[in-house]
Design an enzyme around this catalytic site. Structure first.
Site, PDB file in Angstrom:
ATOM      1  N   ASP A   1       0.524  -1.298  -0.124  1.00  0.00           N
ATOM      2  CA  ASP A   1      -0.070  -0.059   0.052  1.00  0.00           C
ATOM      3  C   ASP A   1       0.799   1.096  -0.279  1.00  0.00           C
ATOM      4  OD1 ASP A   1      -2.270   1.930   0.211  1.00  0.00           O
ATOM      5  OD2 ASP A   1      -2.300   1.485   2.892  1.00  0.00           O
TER       6      ASP A   1
ATOM      7  N   HIS B   1      -3.909  -2.363  -0.777  1.00  0.00           N
ATOM      8  CA  HIS B   1      -4.323  -1.452  -0.259  1.00  0.00           C
ATOM      9  C   HIS B   1      -6.309  -2.042   0.415  1.00  0.00           C
ATOM     10  CE1 HIS B   1      -6.547   2.789   1.725  1.00  0.00           C
ATOM     11  NE2 HIS B   1      -7.030   1.747   1.062  1.00  0.00           N
TER      12      HIS B   1
END
EC number: 3.8.1.5
Length: 299
Positions: A246, A275
């Site tokens: 992420d 993410h």
């Protein structure tokens, strides 16, 4: 305030989402939807989603945690999922989201709860836990933070904010796919699009990026700093569960581990995925929650 409500038929037959809906008015005429699974007298585990997702994000985790004997509650933030959607971007503010969530929390009178949060679920959840710390016994954060506007934001966030604000095209399913390493099926992509039958339903999703405090004089900055002053004294378990892929929240886990006393000695872990680690590593994420609750009870 003009309020929109997505037709329930759009949610029929979603893959891996068999949960019965529950609803609660968080202010007159404004209805919040939430999933409520597991024994009603079980330990409450509150799962907060972020942008531009909804409780569907936790669909693979909810049954696992509920099967372990916990009461799992996953609300759809106002403007998302099956919850009502104020029609104007200006209808949304950081504080209003906090007020809506606090109203839900108090109406259900949740006590001794575990908070699980990611993305905007963390921006809201960490504030919620700090301001109502008597109701929470532990916090588990995945790919999220509580910004105060004092740190430089990644360039990728600035691009995302501009896209959300100005792009005529805002496909929720494709946005979730961009933050997920595994390929989502067409049915899963459609499930993320289901809450938004038209552009006017997306005001809440478009509002979120501009509500992130990126300067010290932001309206939310002072309140977030006050929340940090509480978190810096938080000695209850605080666990970070970030993913390795992420670019937006990378490093936030170590920052919280240093500043929050309850994070010391906890089993922090980095999971595989992007993410949206709930999509990429749901079994491992659920196991961390179950083990954390089990460990705290044993202690």
């Amino acid at each position: 305030m003009r309020i929109l409500r997505t037709d329930e038929a759009r949610f029929n037959g979603l893959p891996d989402y068999p949960f019965s809906p529950s609803y609660l008015e968080v202010e007159p005429g404004l209805r919040m939807h939430y999933v409520d699974e597991g024994p009603k007298d079980g330990h409450p585990v509150v799962m907060l989603h972020g942008e531009p997702s909804w409780s569907y994000l936790y669909r693979h985790m909810i049954p696992r945690v509920a099967k372990a004997g916990h009461r799992v509650l996953a609300p759809d933030l106002i403007g998302f999922g099956k919850s009502d959607k104020p029609a104007a971007v200006e209808d949304y503010s950081y504080q209003r989201h906090l007020s809506w969530l606090a109203s839900w929390l108090k109406a259900l009178d949740l006590q001794d709860a575990t908070l699980v949060c990611q993305n905007w679920g963390s921006l809201l959840g960490l504030r919620l836990a700090a301001e109502h710390n008597d109701r929470f016994s532990r916090i588990i954060v995945g790919n999220g933070m509580l910004p105060t506007g004092d740190s430089r934001v990644p360039a990728v966030f600035s691009l995302w904010k501009a896209f959300a604000s100005y792009s005529p095209w805002f496909p929720a399913g494709r946005i979730v796919q961009l933050g997920t390493e595994r390929a989502l099926s067409k049915a899963e992509l459609a499930a993320y699009d289901a809450p938004f039958p038209g552009p006017e339903f997306k005001a809440g999703a478009r509002a979120f990026p501009r509500l992130v405090p990126i300067t010290a004089d932001d309206p939310a900055s002072a309140a977030n700093k006050a929340a940090w002053s509480i978190l810096e004294k938080w000695r209850k378990p605080f666990i970070t569960c970030f993913s390795g892929g992420d670019p937006i929240t990378r490093g936030g886990d170590r920052h919280m581990q240093r500043r929050i006393p309850g994070a010391h000695g906890q089993p922090h872990i980095t999971l595989q995925g992007g993410h949206f680690l709930q999509e990429d590593s749901p079994e491992d994420f659920a196991r961390i929650i179950i083990d954390a609750c089990k460990s705290s009870r044993a202690a």
